[in-house]
Design an enzyme around this catalytic site. Structure first.
Site, PDB file in Angstrom:
ATOM      1  N   LEU A 114       0.890  -1.156   0.000  1.00  0.00           N
ATOM      2  CA  LEU A 114       0.000   0.000   0.000  1.00  0.00           C
ATOM      3  C   LEU A 114       0.932   1.211   0.000  1.00  0.00           C
ATOM      4  CD1 LEU A 114      -2.752  -0.908   2.646  1.00  0.00           C
ATOM      5  CD2 LEU A 114      -3.106  -0.583   0.185  1.00  0.00           C
ATOM      6  N   ASP A 115       0.694   2.180  -0.866  1.00  0.00           N
ATOM      7  CA  ASP A 115       1.629   3.294  -0.945  1.00  0.00           C
ATOM      8  C   ASP A 115       1.516   4.217   0.273  1.00  0.00           C
ATOM      9  OD1 ASP A 115      -0.397   5.295  -1.459  1.00  0.00           O
ATOM     10  OD2 ASP A 115      -0.480   4.619  -3.526  1.00  0.00           O
ATOM     11  N   PHE A 116       2.421   5.171   0.336  1.00  0.00           N
ATOM     12  CA  PHE A 116       2.568   6.057   1.486  1.00  0.00           C
ATOM     13  C   PHE A 116       1.253   6.748   1.863  1.00  0.00           C
ATOM     14  CE2 PHE A 116       4.042  10.079   3.491  1.00  0.00           C
ATOM     15  CZ  PHE A 116       4.867   9.553   4.476  1.00  0.00           C
ATOM     16  N   SER A 118      -1.819   5.718   1.126  1.00  0.00           N
ATOM     17  CA  SER A 118      -2.955   4.801   1.218  1.00  0.00           C
ATOM     18  C   SER A 118      -3.008   4.146   2.593  1.00  0.00           C
ATOM     19  CB  SER A 118      -2.865   3.716   0.136  1.00  0.00           C
ATOM     20  OG  SER A 118      -2.889   4.302  -1.153  1.00  0.00           O
ATOM     21  N   ARG A 213      -4.712   4.297  -8.681  1.00  0.00           N
ATOM     22  CA  ARG A 213      -4.391   5.718  -8.883  1.00  0.00           C
ATOM     23  C   ARG A 213      -4.122   5.981 -10.370  1.00  0.00           C
ATOM     24  NH1 ARG A 213      -3.813   8.272  -4.028  1.00  0.00           N
ATOM     25  NH2 ARG A 213      -3.395   6.940  -2.218  1.00  0.00           N
TER      26      ARG A 213
END
Length: 282
Positions: A114-116, A118, A213
């Protein structure tokens, strides 16, 4: 069958093996290898491209490293908040999930990312093989999203039919991936659709980097919030942000059944490929 499957295990890089089975990150593992502190089958190795396979004996600082078995696996659910990186170490000193997780999980491997910016459900395990199987699977991932702007018919068609895009809208600024192909979504539910912002729940079977995204970025829609609420039937439920839980017995039973089926399918695929190659060469 189990012996045949074991022989089919693929090789992995030595730094990945060390990272999965010790407290060290891959960068730290590289330094350990370069400094001559790692042995494979009784020989010191300093080549960073070294790979190991099942049955190889790996020593670090003179002590054997016991790889985690799938039968011994533990899987936890972590409710990742925004503002944490899913990595062991960050060169810029930013906060990672391991700064928040209890120290007993320092050697656990994240299943996907999960990105920063999210948040939501993140699975971690002490079995690298399990992590690899689940990351490559098409198990359902469910997300709640808030996007800037409305949801259009073109977006719905792409969710239903899939699409291929070129461009990097929504991608990380350092991404080198110019093209991305999206399979049809498993399902979607529009929760709110207005000109200023919209909310939607989507279910997909892929785990590509910043996939959602980039999908909505293609339609000039910025994802304001992204919250994963389930993975492979394992849900957050009421788990608070920053907290962990173990899987229930049913979740473990379902997971074991899925992994067994995946292993058998992979073995049969390899066997068919080998037989076909032997027939072509005969």
């Amino acid at each position: 069958m189990s012996q045949q499957l074991a022989k089919a295990e693929k090789e992995i890089r030595l730094n990945k093996f060390l990272s999965h089975n010790t407290k060290y990150s891959r960068r730290e593992a590289d330094k350990l290898i370069e400094s001559g502190r790692v042995e494979v089958n009784g020989k010191v190795v300093t080549d960073l491209s070294t790979k190991v396979k099942e049955g190889d004996k790996v020593k670090l600082n003179g002590r054997y490293i016991k790889p985690k078995s799938m039968h011994e696996m533990t899987v936890i659910v972590y409710h990742k908040p925004k503002g944490e990186l899913v990595t062991k170490k960050d060169p810029k000193g930013r906060k990672t999930i391991y700064d928040s997780l209890p120290k007993r999980y320092a050697h656990f491997v994240p299943i996907g990312r999960l990105d920063f910016a999210s948040e939501g459900l993140l699975l971690l395990t002490d079995s690298p093989r399990v992590a690899d199987i689940l990351m490559r699977s098409n198990l359902e991932r469910v997300y709640n999203l808030k996007i800037r702007g409305s949801i259009t018919h073109a977006m719905e068609k792409a969710m239903q039919e899939g699409m291929k895009i070129r461009g990097k809208k929504g991608a990380h600024e350092k991404s080198t991936i110019e093209e991305m192909e999206f399979a049809p979504f498993f399902a979607y539910q529009i929760l709110k659709n207005e000109s200023n912002y919209s909310k939607i729940r989507v279910a997909i079977g892929e785990g590509k980097n910043r996939e959602l995204r980039r999908f909505f970025g293609h339609f000039d829609r910025e994802v304001l919030d992204l919250h994963r609420i389930s993975f492979g039937g394992i849900s957050l439920n009421n788990l608070p942000k920053g907290k962990t839980r173990y899987l229930s017995q049913k979740e473990y039973d379902d997971l074991h059944a899925f992994i067994k089926a995946q292993q058998e399918a992979e073995y049969l695929t390899r066997k068919e490929t080998k037989n076909r190659e032997e027939e072509e060469n005969s």
